[in-house]
Design an enzyme around this catalytic site. Structure first.
Site, PDB file in Angstrom:
ATOM      1  CB  SER A 185      37.720  33.855  37.982  1.00  0.00           C
ATOM      2  OG  SER A 185      37.858  33.549  39.322  1.00  0.00           O
TER       3      SER A 185
ATOM      4  CB  THR B 178      31.302  31.861  38.710  1.00  0.00           C
ATOM      5  OG1 THR B 178      31.583  31.862  37.316  1.00  0.00           O
ATOM      6  CG2 THR B 178      30.034  32.644  38.968  1.00  0.00           C
TER       7      THR B 178
ATOM      8  CB  THR C 241      31.929  34.998  36.390  1.00  0.00           C
ATOM      9  OG1 THR C 241      33.122  34.311  36.008  1.00  0.00           O
ATOM     10  CG2 THR C 241      31.017  35.071  35.180  1.00  0.00           C
TER      11      THR C 241
ATOM     12  NE  ARG D 241      31.978  31.866  27.610  1.00  0.00           N
ATOM     13  CZ  ARG D 241      31.974  31.620  28.904  1.00  0.00           C
ATOM     14  NH1 ARG D 241      32.155  32.580  29.773  1.00  0.00           N
ATOM     15  NH2 ARG D 241      31.767  30.388  29.346  1.00  0.00           N
TER      16      ARG D 241
ATOM     17  CB  THR E 169      31.396  27.835  39.684  1.00  0.00           C
ATOM     18  OG1 THR E 169      32.651  28.318  39.192  1.00  0.00           O
ATOM     19  CG2 THR E 169      31.635  26.707  40.668  1.00  0.00           C
ATOM     20  N   GLY E 170      32.076  26.675  36.769  1.00  0.00           N
ATOM     21  CA  GLY E 170      32.730  25.702  35.907  1.00  0.00           C
ATOM     22  C   GLY E 170      32.592  26.137  34.459  1.00  0.00           C
TER      23      GLY E 170
HETATM   24  N1  ASP Z   1      30.859  29.534  34.588  1.00  0.00           N
HETATM   25  C1  ASP Z   1      31.781  30.602  34.309  1.00  0.00           C
HETATM   26  C2  ASP Z   1      31.730  30.896  32.841  1.00  0.00           C
HETATM   27  O1  ASP Z   1      31.695  29.955  32.058  1.00  0.00           O
HETATM   28  C3  ASP Z   1      33.177  30.307  34.727  1.00  0.00           C
HETATM   29  C4  ASP Z   1      33.349  29.540  36.016  1.00  0.00           C
HETATM   30  O2  ASP Z   1      32.484  29.581  36.875  1.00  0.00           O
HETATM   31  O3  ASP Z   1      34.359  28.866  36.190  1.00  0.00           O
HETATM   32  O4  ASP Z   1      31.776  32.021  32.466  1.00  0.00           O
END
Ligand code: ASP
Length: 346
Positions: free
Chosen positions: A91, A195, A213, A223, A246-247
Site C-alpha cells: 500500500s 498509508t 500511499t 483518483r 489512514t483508512g
Molecule cells: N487513506 C488512503 C487512501 O484513501 C488509504 C489508507 O490509508 O488506507 O488513499
C-alpha cells in the site's frame, strides 16, 4: 541537530479512558501529563509516531537520521523512504497495488511546523520516493501540490530517475482481478489500502509530518485520496500538534479529518481524545455508520503526548524515540474488526 537531553513525560495510549488529566508546566516550560494510576514513561526527543506496525521501521530510521545530524525534514523523508522501498508493502511505494489500469499511482505530502510549509504530490507514477518529490515541491516551487504528469515531469527535471513500481506479484494479482471484473467483484478494492502517516517532534517542541500511499487497490485512474491533501491525510500546527490519517480516504477528505483532530487538541483534548472526537464528529455527519467508515487517526501534541483512535478494532500504530520503539494498539470506537489488509496490518 544534536539530540537533546530534554525529556517529556508521556502517558500511554488509552489514558483518556481514565478520566481527568492535569497539565502542569515543567521546569523547561513543557507540559507534563499526570494521571492517577497510569504508567507514565519518559521520552527523549526526537519522537516519531506513524500509522501501522510497518511504520515502526520508519520511525526508528527517522530517529537515526536526527542522531546522525540530519534535520527533522530529512528524518521524516528518510523515515518514509523505508516503507516506500519495501516491496512487500502493498500500500505504499514500490509493490503498491495498482489502479484499475494496472498503473501504480502514488500520493504523498510533507509539512513543517516552524514555517507552516507544505508540499504534496498526487497520482504520481514511476517514482520510487514520492515523499521526496513532495519535499521538492515544498522547497523548490511556489506551489503546494503537483499532480499526475506535471508532478512526474517536475520530478524528472529535479533529477529523479524513473522506477517501475509494479512488481511481478502485483501484476499477477491485478490480472486476476481484471478477469473477475463484471462478476461480483467491486470495481475498487475497499479492503486493500493503507498509508504511512508519520509525525515528529524535535527537542525544541517543533512539529513535522509526512504521508505516503498507493491508495485504494484498483482505484479509478486519477483518483487522489486524503493522504496528499493538507488538512485531510496530514496536518501540522506548530502551536498545538499534528495529526495523520489512514483508512478509506473518501471518508476522511470530506471532513478535513487531520485538521479536525488538531482543532480538537487546540480546544484542550489530549491526542487520543482528539482522534476519538474527530471520528465521532465524522460519524455524526456521515451517512455511513461508524463501523463502515474505516478511518483511523494518529496525533501528537506539542508536549510530546501522542495517541490514536479508529472506527474499528485492530488499528495499530508505532512510535520511536532514542530510547525505545514499539507498536501500540489504538482506541477502537466500534466492535467491528478492521478489514483484511494490503498485506501489512500485522
Ligand atoms: N487513506 C488512503 C487512501 O484513501 C488509504 C489508507 O490509508 O488506507 O488513499
Amino acid at each position: 541537530m544534536p539530540v537533546s537531553r530534554r525529556r517529556f513525560i508521556q502517558g500511554s495510549t488509552g489514558l483518556t479512558a481514565m478520566g481527568a488529566f492535569h497539565f502542569l508546566p515543567n521546569r523547561e516550560g513543557f507540559a507534563m501529563e499526570q494521571t492517577g494510576r497510569a504508567t507514565q514513561r519518559v521520552v527523549d526527543a526526537p519522537l516519531f509516531i506513524a500509522t501501522w506496525p510497518f511504520g515502526k521501521a520508519s520511525c526508528e530510521q527517522a530517529v537515526k537520521v536526527v542522531q546522525r545530524g540530519g534535520s527533522m525534514v530529512d528524518a521524516i523523508e528518510q523515515g518514509i523512504w523505508v516503507t516506500e522501498a519495501d516491496v512487500s508493502n502493498a500500500s505504499v511505494g514500490i509493490g503498491g497495488i495498482p489502479n484499475a489500469d494496472g498503473q501504480v499511482e502514488l500520493d504523498a505530502c510533507i509539512m513543517t511546523g516552524p514555517d507552516h510549509n507544505a508540499g504534496s504530490v498526487g497520482g504520481l507514477q514511476d517514482v520510487l520516493h514520492p515523499i521526496s518529490v513532495a519535499r521538492l515541491v515544498m522547497e523548490k516551487t511556489p506551489h503546494v501540490m503537483l499532480v499526475g504528469e506535471g508532478a512526474k515531469q517536475f520530478a524528472m527535471e529535479q533529477g529523479v530517475s524513473p522506477t517501475d513500481l509494479l512488481t511481478a506479484d502485483q501484476k499477477k494479482r491485478w490480472e486476476a482481478w481484471k478477469k473477475q471484473q463484471g462478476a461480483e467483484k467491486p470495481e475498487i478494492d475497499e479492503d486493500h489500502h493503507d498509508t504511512i502517516a508519520m509525525l515528529g517532534l524535535d527537542a525544541q517542541g517543533n512539529l513535522y509530518g509526512g504521508c505516503s500511499t498507493s491508495g485504494w487497490g484498483y482505484k479509478m485512474p486519477g483518483r487522489i485520496g486524503d493522504s496528499p491533501i493538507i488538512g485531510s491525510g496530514l496536518y501540522v500546527d506548530n502551536q498545538v500538534g499534528a495529526a495523520g490519517a489512514t483508512g478509506l480516504g473518501e471518508n476522511v477528505m470530506r471532513h478535513c479529518g487531520s485538521f479536525l483532530v488538531v482543532e480538537m487538541m487546540r480546544q484542550g483534548a489530549t491526542p487520543t481524545e482528539a482522534c476519538e472526537q474527530a471520528v465521532g464528529r465524522i460519524a455524526e455527519l456521515d451517512p455511513k455508520n461508524l463501523g463502515n467508515l474505516d478511518i483511523n487517526f494518529i496525533a501528537l501534541n506539542k508536549q510530546g503526548v501522542y495517541g490514536a483512535a479508529g472506527t474499528s478494532q485492530g488499528f495499530k500504530y508505532s512510535m520511536a524515540d532514542p530510547r525505545q520503539s514499539q507498536v501500540l494498539e489504538a482506541k477502537a470506537l466500534s466492535e467491528k474488526s478492521i478489514g483484511p489488509e494490503g498485506g501489512n496490518r500485522k
